[in-house]
Design an enzyme around this catalytic site. Structure first.
Site, PDB file in Angstrom:
ATOM      1  N   VAL A  46      18.288 -41.662 -16.464  1.00  0.00           N
ATOM      2  CA  VAL A  46      18.393 -42.592 -15.330  1.00  0.00           C
ATOM      3  C   VAL A  46      18.952 -43.923 -15.834  1.00  0.00           C
ATOM      4  CG1 VAL A  46      17.012 -44.014 -13.781  1.00  0.00           C
ATOM      5  CG2 VAL A  46      16.679 -41.566 -13.819  1.00  0.00           C
ATOM      6  N   ALA A  51      13.969 -54.298 -16.271  1.00  0.00           N
ATOM      7  CA  ALA A  51      13.052 -55.435 -16.271  1.00  0.00           C
ATOM      8  C   ALA A  51      11.643 -54.957 -16.611  1.00  0.00           C
ATOM      9  CB  ALA A  51      13.055 -56.110 -14.904  1.00  0.00           C
ATOM     10  N   LYS A  79      12.282 -62.856 -19.898  1.00  0.00           N
ATOM     11  CA  LYS A  79      11.936 -62.866 -18.471  1.00  0.00           C
ATOM     12  C   LYS A  79      10.589 -63.578 -18.308  1.00  0.00           C
ATOM     13  CE  LYS A  79      10.413 -59.832 -14.768  1.00  0.00           C
ATOM     14  NZ  LYS A  79      10.110 -58.467 -14.330  1.00  0.00           N
TER      15      LYS A  79
HETATM   16  C1  LIG Z   1      16.621 -47.506  -9.114  1.00  0.00           C
HETATM   17  C2  LIG Z   1      15.670 -47.616 -10.257  1.00  0.00           C
HETATM   18  C3  LIG Z   1      15.464 -48.853 -10.862  1.00  0.00           C
HETATM   19  C4  LIG Z   1      14.558 -48.984 -11.914  1.00  0.00           C
HETATM   20  N1  LIG Z   1      14.316 -50.215 -12.459  1.00  0.00           N
HETATM   21  C5  LIG Z   1      13.332 -50.345 -13.357  1.00  0.00           C
HETATM   22  C6  LIG Z   1      12.987 -51.612 -13.896  1.00  0.00           C
HETATM   23  O1  LIG Z   1      13.611 -52.639 -13.607  1.00  0.00           O
HETATM   24  N2  LIG Z   1      11.946 -51.683 -14.748  1.00  0.00           N
HETATM   25  C7  LIG Z   1      11.235 -50.572 -15.123  1.00  0.00           C
HETATM   26  O2  LIG Z   1      10.265 -50.700 -15.870  1.00  0.00           O
HETATM   27  N3  LIG Z   1      11.594 -49.367 -14.682  1.00  0.00           N
HETATM   28  C8  LIG Z   1      12.598 -49.222 -13.812  1.00  0.00           C
HETATM   29  N4  LIG Z   1      12.920 -47.988 -13.351  1.00  0.00           N
HETATM   30  C9  LIG Z   1      12.273 -46.828 -13.893  1.00  0.00           C
HETATM   31  C10 LIG Z   1      12.885 -46.473 -15.230  1.00  0.00           C
HETATM   32  O3  LIG Z   1      14.268 -46.272 -15.099  1.00  0.00           O
HETATM   33  C11 LIG Z   1      12.248 -45.188 -15.731  1.00  0.00           C
HETATM   34  O4  LIG Z   1      10.865 -45.292 -15.649  1.00  0.00           O
HETATM   35  C12 LIG Z   1      12.568 -44.990 -17.160  1.00  0.00           C
HETATM   36  O5  LIG Z   1      13.943 -45.054 -17.373  1.00  0.00           O
HETATM   37  C13 LIG Z   1      12.049 -43.667 -17.630  1.00  0.00           C
HETATM   38  O6  LIG Z   1      12.844 -42.619 -17.196  1.00  0.00           O
HETATM   39  P1  LIG Z   1      12.510 -41.228 -17.812  1.00  0.00           P
HETATM   40  O7  LIG Z   1      12.716 -41.311 -19.288  1.00  0.00           O
HETATM   41  O8  LIG Z   1      11.205 -40.773 -17.310  1.00  0.00           O
HETATM   42  O9  LIG Z   1      13.585 -40.244 -17.155  1.00  0.00           O
HETATM   43  P2  LIG Z   1      15.158 -40.060 -17.389  1.00  0.00           P
HETATM   44  O10 LIG Z   1      15.827 -41.322 -17.771  1.00  0.00           O
HETATM   45  O11 LIG Z   1      15.662 -39.340 -16.188  1.00  0.00           O
HETATM   46  O12 LIG Z   1      15.265 -39.076 -18.641  1.00  0.00           O
HETATM   47  C14 LIG Z   1      15.075 -37.675 -18.508  1.00  0.00           C
HETATM   48  C15 LIG Z   1      15.421 -36.987 -19.814  1.00  0.00           C
HETATM   49  O13 LIG Z   1      15.093 -35.598 -19.710  1.00  0.00           O
HETATM   50  C16 LIG Z   1      16.177 -34.816 -20.189  1.00  0.00           C
HETATM   51  N5  LIG Z   1      16.147 -33.518 -19.499  1.00  0.00           N
HETATM   52  C17 LIG Z   1      15.835 -33.259 -18.193  1.00  0.00           C
HETATM   53  N6  LIG Z   1      15.933 -31.931 -17.952  1.00  0.00           N
HETATM   54  C18 LIG Z   1      16.286 -31.345 -19.125  1.00  0.00           C
HETATM   55  C19 LIG Z   1      16.549 -30.008 -19.513  1.00  0.00           C
HETATM   56  N7  LIG Z   1      16.474 -28.997 -18.665  1.00  0.00           N
HETATM   57  N8  LIG Z   1      16.924 -29.778 -20.799  1.00  0.00           N
HETATM   58  C20 LIG Z   1      17.011 -30.789 -21.707  1.00  0.00           C
HETATM   59  N9  LIG Z   1      16.767 -32.086 -21.389  1.00  0.00           N
HETATM   60  C21 LIG Z   1      16.421 -32.339 -20.112  1.00  0.00           C
HETATM   61  C22 LIG Z   1      17.409 -35.655 -19.841  1.00  0.00           C
HETATM   62  O14 LIG Z   1      18.496 -35.287 -20.649  1.00  0.00           O
HETATM   63  C23 LIG Z   1      16.897 -37.065 -20.190  1.00  0.00           C
HETATM   64  O15 LIG Z   1      17.018 -37.266 -21.585  1.00  0.00           O
HETATM   65  C24 LIG Z   1      13.860 -47.842 -12.344  1.00  0.00           C
HETATM   66  C25 LIG Z   1      14.108 -46.601 -11.782  1.00  0.00           C
HETATM   67  C26 LIG Z   1      14.991 -46.476 -10.746  1.00  0.00           C
HETATM   68  C27 LIG Z   1      15.240 -45.130 -10.139  1.00  0.00           C
END
Ligand SMILES: Cc1cc2nc3c(=O)[nH]c(=O)nc-3n(C[C@H](O)[C@H](O)[C@H](O)COP(=O)(O)OP(=O)(O)OC[C@H]3O[C@@H](n4cnc5c(N)ncnc54)[C@H](O)[C@@H]3O)c2cc1C
Length: 500
Positions: A46, A51, A79
Site C-alpha cells: 500500500v 504520518a 510532526k
Molecule cells: C489511504 C491510506 C492512507 C494511510 N495513511 C496512513 C498514515 O498516514 N499513517 C499511518 O500510520 N498509516 C496509514 N495508512 C495505513 C498504512 O498504509 C498501513 O497500515 C501500513 O502501510 C501497513 O500496510 P501492510 O504492511 O499491512 O500492508 P501492505 O502494504 O498492503 O503490504 C502487504 C504485503 O503482503 C504481500 N503479499 C500479499 N499477498 C501476498 C501473496 N499472495 N504472496 C506473497 N506476498 C503477498 C505484498 O507483496 C506486500 O508486501 C494508510 C492507509 C491507507 C489505505
C-alpha cells in the site's frame, strides 16, 4: 519454568507491517527463533502510510536506530500535531498537538484547572498553553529536553515515506538474520488434524513451512481470512469513508512540522509534508461523491504542482474478529483498518508487535493467553475507532448529506458515555493504558466545539488569581522559548548536512 518457544516463525508480507514485525522480532529474539519473511514485488504494498504519532520514537529506540540516519533514509520530517480545518463547522480551525501540558498545579490536571479558568473568562484557548502547538504554528522545532521544565512537555512524531521505511527496516532485519523469500504465495497447507497453518506454497512449487505465521499480507488477509475464515467486523455505518484518492505534489516552501486534515463535502483531505514532496489524499465516502469529483476536489486543493496521476485505494473500516486465530496473528491491514485521520495505523502495527512479543507463542499455547491477546487488540481498536468517530460526529456542519449523516448518526455507546461525562464537568474517562489520553480528548472535544456545563467542584479551592498569573507567565515563557527555536526547515537542512 517457562514453556519452550516455537522455533520457526513465518511472516507473510513485506509492507510496513511485515518489515516492522521482522525488525522487532530479529532484535528482541536474538536469533533464538528463525524468522522468514515472504513478499511479492509483483503484488506490491500500500505504501501510503506517511504520518505517525509520538510512540514511533520508542519503536525506533527499541531497535536502536539512529534517528537522524532514519530521517535521512526515509525523507522524513518532524510532526508536532495535526491541524484540523472545517471540521466542527466551516471556518473552524484547531490544532491537536502532541505533548503534555504542565503539571505544576497539583490539585487536578492542567486540563481540569483550565476548564474552570476558561469558564470564568480567565484563560485563553487550551492550545495557548501547549509548547508543542506553539512551535508547530511558528514552523519551529526542537527535541524535548527532560531537564527543562517546558521543553520536557514537547513531543514529536514523524512524517516519512512508508516505502522507504520498509526498505530501511528490510536492511536492518536481513542484517540480523531474517531470511527473505521473494515470490507469490499461491497455496497454503493446513495440518489435516488441527487445521493450523503448516506451510506456504510459492508459485514455482517451493514450500515455506513454519510453526507460527504472522499475516501481514494487507487488506485481503491471505492467511487470517482466506485460509482461516476469521471474519471481519464492519464499522462503516460509523465511518462511511471507504476510498482515498491520493497524489504527491511539489513542496512550496519549507516543510510544515504538522499534518493538515481539511474537511470537504464527503470526507477530508490530508496534507503530509516530506523533505522531497508533499503527500495528499482525499479520504471520502463513495456513497456521497463520485471518484471523478473526488479527484477534482483533491487536485483543486493542492498547494503545489501534482507530481503523478492520482491513484485510488478502497477499504472498509473495521477489524478482524480475532487478531490471533489458531497459529496465526494478523498485523497491519490484514488485522483491520481505521482511516488515517489520527495517523494510527502504523501505531497499531507497533502495539500489535509489542503484544506479540509479550504473548510470544510457545510450543503449547494456552487458550487463555490467546483470548487475552484478542481482548486487548479489540479494546485498542475500539478506542481508536471512537476517537476517530468523534471528529465526524461532533460537528455543526449541515451543508452536505455526508455531514448530515455523520452529525445525526447513532454512535457507539462507549463514545456516547465519554461525551456525556465530558459535557457534565469536563472529565475524561480513561482506561489505562490508552493511546489517547485526557490531553488528546480535550483538545479535540474543545476544538470541535463541545463545551462542558461545569467543572469539578474541588477546583473551587484553587485561588483563581494565582492561577491567572501562572497562566499568563506560562504563555510568555512559551512565546520566548519558541522565538529562540530554530525553524523546522533549518533543522532538516542541518540534518542533511549531518549537523543536527
Ligand atoms: C489511504 C491510506 C492512507 C494511510 N495513511 C496512513 C498514515 O498516514 N499513517 C499511518 O500510520 N498509516 C496509514 N495508512 C495505513 C498504512 O498504509 C498501513 O497500515 C501500513 O502501510 C501497513 O500496510 P501492510 O504492511 O499491512 O500492508 P501492505 O502494504 O498492503 O503490504 C502487504 C504485503 O503482503 C504481500 N503479499 C500479499 N499477498 C501476498 C501473496 N499472495 N504472496 C506473497 N506476498 C503477498 C505484498 O507483496 C506486500 O508486501 C494508510 C492507509 C491507507 C489505505
Amino acid at each position: 519454568m517457562g514453556q519452550e518457544l516455537i522455533r520457526e516463525l513465518v511472516i507473510l508480507g513485506g509492507g510496513t507491517a511485515g518489515w516492522m514485525t521482522a525488525a522487532a522480532l530479529s532484535r528482541a529474539l536474538n536469533g533464538r527463533v528463525s524468522v522468514t519473511l515472504v513478499e511479492s514485488e509483483d503484488i506490491g504494498t500500500v505504501g501510503v502510510g506517511e504520518a505517525t504519532i509520538p510512540a514511533i520514537t520508542l519503536f525506533n529506540r527499541m531497535l536502536d536506530i539512529d534517528e537522524d540516519d532514519f530521517l535521512r533514509a526515509t525523507q522524513g520530517t518532524f510532526k508536532l500535531g495535526i491541524e484540523f480545518i472545517d471540521w466542527g463547522d466551516i471556518g473552524n480551525r484547531y490544532m491537536h498537538a502532541f505533548g503534555h501540558f504542565p503539571s505544576d498545579i497539583q490539585i487536578a490536571s492542567f486540563e481540569q484547572v483550565w476548564q474552570k479558568m476558561r469558564r470564568h473568562g480567565h484563560a485563553h484557548e487550551l492550545s495557548a498553553y501547549s509548547i508543542t502547538r506553539a512551535a508547530a504554528s511558528a514552523g519551529k522545532f526542537m527535541r524535548p529536553d527532560e531537564s527543562h521544565p517546558l521543553l520536557d512537555n514537547l513531543a514529536y512524531a514523524f512524517h516519512f515515506d512508508a516505502s522507504l521505511y520498509a526498505r530501511y527496516l528490510r536492511r536492518y532485519s536481513e542484517a540480523r538474520g531474517v531470511k527473505r523469500v521473494e515470490g507469490r504465495v499461491v497455496d497454503v497447507r493446513q495440518d489435516p488434524v488441527s487445521g493450523d497453518i503448516a506451510a506456504l506454497v510459492m508459485e514455482g512449487g517451493a514450500v515455506v513451512s513454519g510453526e507460527f505465521f504472522v499475516d501481514c499480507s494487507g487488506f485481503r488477509g491471505r492467511l487470517i481470512e482466506e485460509v482461516l475464515h476469521t471474519g471481519y467486523e464492519d464499522w462503516s455505518h460509523w465511518l462511511p469513508c471507504d476510498r482515498a484518492v491520493f497524489v504527491p505534489s511539489a513542496s512550496n516552501g519549507g516543510p510544515l512540522p504538522y499534518t493538515r486534515a481539511s474537511a470537504h463535502g464527503a470526507g477530508w483531505q490530508w496534507r503530509i509534508p516530506l523533505q522531497h514532496r508533499v503527500g495528499n489524499g482525499y479520504v471520502h465516502s463513495s456513497l456521497h461523491v463520485s471518484e471523478d469529483e473526488a479527484v477534482a476536489t483533491l487536485l483543486g486543493h493542492l498547494d503545489g504542482e501534482a507530481l503523478a496521476a492520482p491513484r485510488t485505494l478502497r477499504f472498509k473500516a473495521g477489524m478482524r474478529r480475532r487478531a490471533w486465530n489458531r497459529n496465526c496473528v494478523a498485523i497491519g491491514l490484514a488485522g483491520g483498518f481505521l482511516e488515517p485521520l489520527e495517523s494510527t495505523s502504523i501505531h497499531l502495527v507497533q502495539t500489535a508487535i509489542s503484544r506479540l512479543l509479550a504473548f510470544f507463542p510457545a510450543q503449547r499455547q494456552s487458550l487463555e493467553d490467546i483470548a487475552e491477546f484478542n481482548r486487548r487488540s479489540r479494546q485498542e481498536y475500539e478506542h481508536v475507532r471512537d476517537f476517530v468517530i468523534l471528529h465526524y460526529h461532533a460537528t455543526r456542519r449541515n451543508d452536505t448529506a455526508f455531514w448530515n449523516h455523520c452529525r445525526t448518526m447513532e454512535i457507539p455507546e462507549s463514545l456516547a458515555k465519554r461525551i456525556r461525562l465530558y459535557r457534565a464537568q469536563g472529565r475524561i474517562a480513561e482506561d489505562n493504558p490508552e493511546i489517547f489520553t485526557e490531553r488528546n480528548w480535550v483538545q479535540v472535544l474543545q476544538g470541535q466545539g463541545i463545551e462542558p456545563e461545569g467543572y469539578a467542584a474541588i477546583l473551587d479551592v484553587v485561588d483563581s488569581g494565582d492561577i491567572e498569573d501562572y497562566l499568563a507567565s506560562l504563555r510568555s515563557a512559551i512565546a520566548s522559548l519558541v522565538e529562540a527555536m530554530p525553524s523546522h526547515g533549518q533543522w532538516l537542512q542541518d540534518l542533511q548536512r549531518g549537523q543536527a
